[in-house]
Each structure stands twice: as C-alpha cells, then as structure tokens.
Motif scaffolding. Structure first.
Motif, PDB file in Angstrom:
ATOM      1  N   LEU A 121       1.006  -0.826  -0.099  1.00  0.00           N
ATOM      2  CA  LEU A 121      -0.017  -0.342  -0.313  1.00  0.00           C
ATOM      3  C   LEU A 121       0.795   1.363   0.050  1.00  0.00           C
ATOM      4  N   SER A 142       2.500   2.373  -3.088  1.00  0.00           N
ATOM      5  CA  SER A 142       1.091   2.719  -4.109  1.00  0.00           C
ATOM      6  C   SER A 142       1.401   3.948  -4.089  1.00  0.00           C
ATOM      7  N   TYR A 143       1.343   4.411  -2.388  1.00  0.00           N
ATOM      8  CA  TYR A 143       0.852   5.750  -2.390  1.00  0.00           C
ATOM      9  C   TYR A 143       2.299   6.626  -2.399  1.00  0.00           C
ATOM     10  N   LYS A 181       0.011   6.621  -6.626  1.00  0.00           N
ATOM     11  CA  LYS A 181      -1.727   6.538  -6.596  1.00  0.00           C
ATOM     12  C   LYS A 181      -2.502   7.333  -5.311  1.00  0.00           C
ATOM     13  N   LYS A 239      -6.067   6.536  -3.154  1.00  0.00           N
ATOM     14  CA  LYS A 239      -6.959   5.267  -1.825  1.00  0.00           C
ATOM     15  C   LYS A 239      -7.298   4.786  -3.169  1.00  0.00           C
ATOM     16  N   THR A 252      -7.178   4.618  -6.025  1.00  0.00           N
ATOM     17  CA  THR A 252      -6.778   3.735  -7.134  1.00  0.00           C
ATOM     18  C   THR A 252      -6.372   2.250  -6.391  1.00  0.00           C
ATOM     19  N   THR A 253      -5.263   2.594  -5.551  1.00  0.00           N
ATOM     20  CA  THR A 253      -4.719   1.559  -4.713  1.00  0.00           C
ATOM     21  C   THR A 253      -6.072   0.121  -4.164  1.00  0.00           C
ATOM     22  N   VAL A 276      -4.243  -1.923  -5.916  1.00  0.00           N
ATOM     23  CA  VAL A 276      -3.530  -3.804  -5.304  1.00  0.00           C
ATOM     24  C   VAL A 276      -4.030  -3.950  -3.986  1.00  0.00           C
TER      25      VAL A 276
END
Length: 228
Positions: free
Chosen positions: A121, A124-125, A129, A131, A133-134, A138
């Motif tokens: 996570l 991704s951030y 990206k 939240k 999209t995550t 993901v």
C-alpha cells in the motif's frame, strides 16, 4: 405431490445476484475504512454492521417493514417521488436483503484488507496513486480469496433468507415468493414430498457453494506456498 414450480428458485437467484452486486459496491469502501481506521468509534460501527448476524430475522424484518411502509417518511418519499412501494414487492426484497446480508459481505472484505501487506500500500502511495486506485488496483487483486468468499457467502446467504423476506415481501408468486417461502408453504399444506425436493436442492446448493469456497481458498494457499 403438487406440480413443482421452479420460478421461486429463479426469483431467489435473481434477488441474490442483485443484492450481492449492490452490497459489493457499498461494502468495499466501508470495509476498507474499517480496516484502516483507528477511530475510537470503530467497535461501535462494527457492532452495528454485525447486528444482522445475531438479531432474529423476524426482528430485522419488522423494523425494515416499519421503516419502508407507506406510513413512514422513507416509504412516503419513494411513493410520491418515484411512484415505488418498498414493501410486498421485489424492490422491498432487495432493500431488506441488503440490510440482512450486509455483514456477510463486509466482514470477509475487512479481513482481506487487514491481511494486505502494508508495504504494498505504501509503495502505491509513493508512486502517486490515490486511495481509490490503490484499493482497486493493489488491494483487491491481492485478496482474491476474501473477495470470492464475500461474494459467494453473501449470494448463498441471500438465497437462503426466509424470515426477513417473508415479513417484507410476503408470498406473491413471481414477485416475492422465493424458494425458502415456497418450502414453508409446502410444509403448511403438508406437501412434504415437494418440500423435500425443494429442501434437497437448497441443501445441495449450499454444500456446493461452501465446498467451492474451501477448495478455492485451499488452492490459493498452496499456490502462495509454492511462490514463497
């Protein structure tokens, strides 16, 4: 034995499919929030979400019937605005089923989100990206067993509903007479042969659903073990 009518099963499957789709859309953001939040009211919210698991279906059905009736603000609003009655029709069954099956969708998804590796996570951030999209790209793809379990259990639980759907929808052929209600009516008129057939179908379906969930989860665990 009266002639068997399989329309109640088709109605049950239709109700379960619509309920499952609606609940998945609603439950994903709620489950994500519950899995990530440190809000002090989290236990209270989790208790509210889980109420349908412990409350008698007749209690849930009574309050939903009361809330959606034509004498309630909600019922009046939908009747006057959209011309839709929310009780004793299929729409009412969908609303009632969403309330009754809600925790069966939320809890597996919440557990799945909680099991996600936090590093994934964070990566991704860091990659820019947001939240949403995550979660979509993901989290959900990496918790397939939880997603499959939530969807299948919610679908099966909705198919097996009785007390809530009977109170909110009654037994209108082709509209609210689902399989569980049909079995109840067969028993009432002492048509035990038809009740046995319907019940056997429900029993077999429930077993296959659970078997499928356990086989999928076992296969996924073995696959992870091989990769590790």
């Amino acid at each position: 034995m009266s002639e068997l009518d399989f329309e109640p099963f088709l109605l049950s499957f239709k109700l379960a499919a619509i309920t499952t789709i609606i609940l998945f859309i609603i439950a994903v953001p709620i489950s994500w929030w519950l899995s990530q939040t440190k809000n002090r009211f989290k236990p209270m919210i989790e208790a509210i979400v889980s109420l349908p698991i412990v409350l008698p279906p007749s209690v849930i059905g009574f309050y939903i019937l009361f809330a959606l009736s034509q004498n309630s603000p909600i019922g009046v609003f939908f009747q006057e605005t959209f011309g839709v009655k929310l009780v004793f029709n299929f729409t009412g069954l969908v609303v009632a089923s969403c309330f009754y099956s809600f925790p069966f969708m939320v809890q597996p998804l919440q557990s799945g989100f909680e099991s996600i590796n936090k590093n994934m996570l964070e990566a991704s951030y860091i990659a820019g990206k947001n939240k949403i999209t995550t979660v979509l790209n993901v989290a959900l793809p990496n918790m397939k067993p939880a997603v499959i379990t939530a969807i299948i259990i919610t679908f099966a639980h909705t198919v097996g509903e009785f007390g809530v759907v009977l109170m909110v929808g009654g037994s209108i052929p082709g509209e609210t007479k689902v399989a569980s209600v049909a079995i109840y009516e067969f028993v009432e008129i002492m048509d035990y042969e038809s009740a046995h057939i319907y019940s056997a179908i429900m029993l077999g379906m429930s077993f296959l659903v659970l078997l499928g969930v356990y086989i999928f989860n076992q296969h996924h665990k073995r696959k992870l073990g091989v990769h590790i």
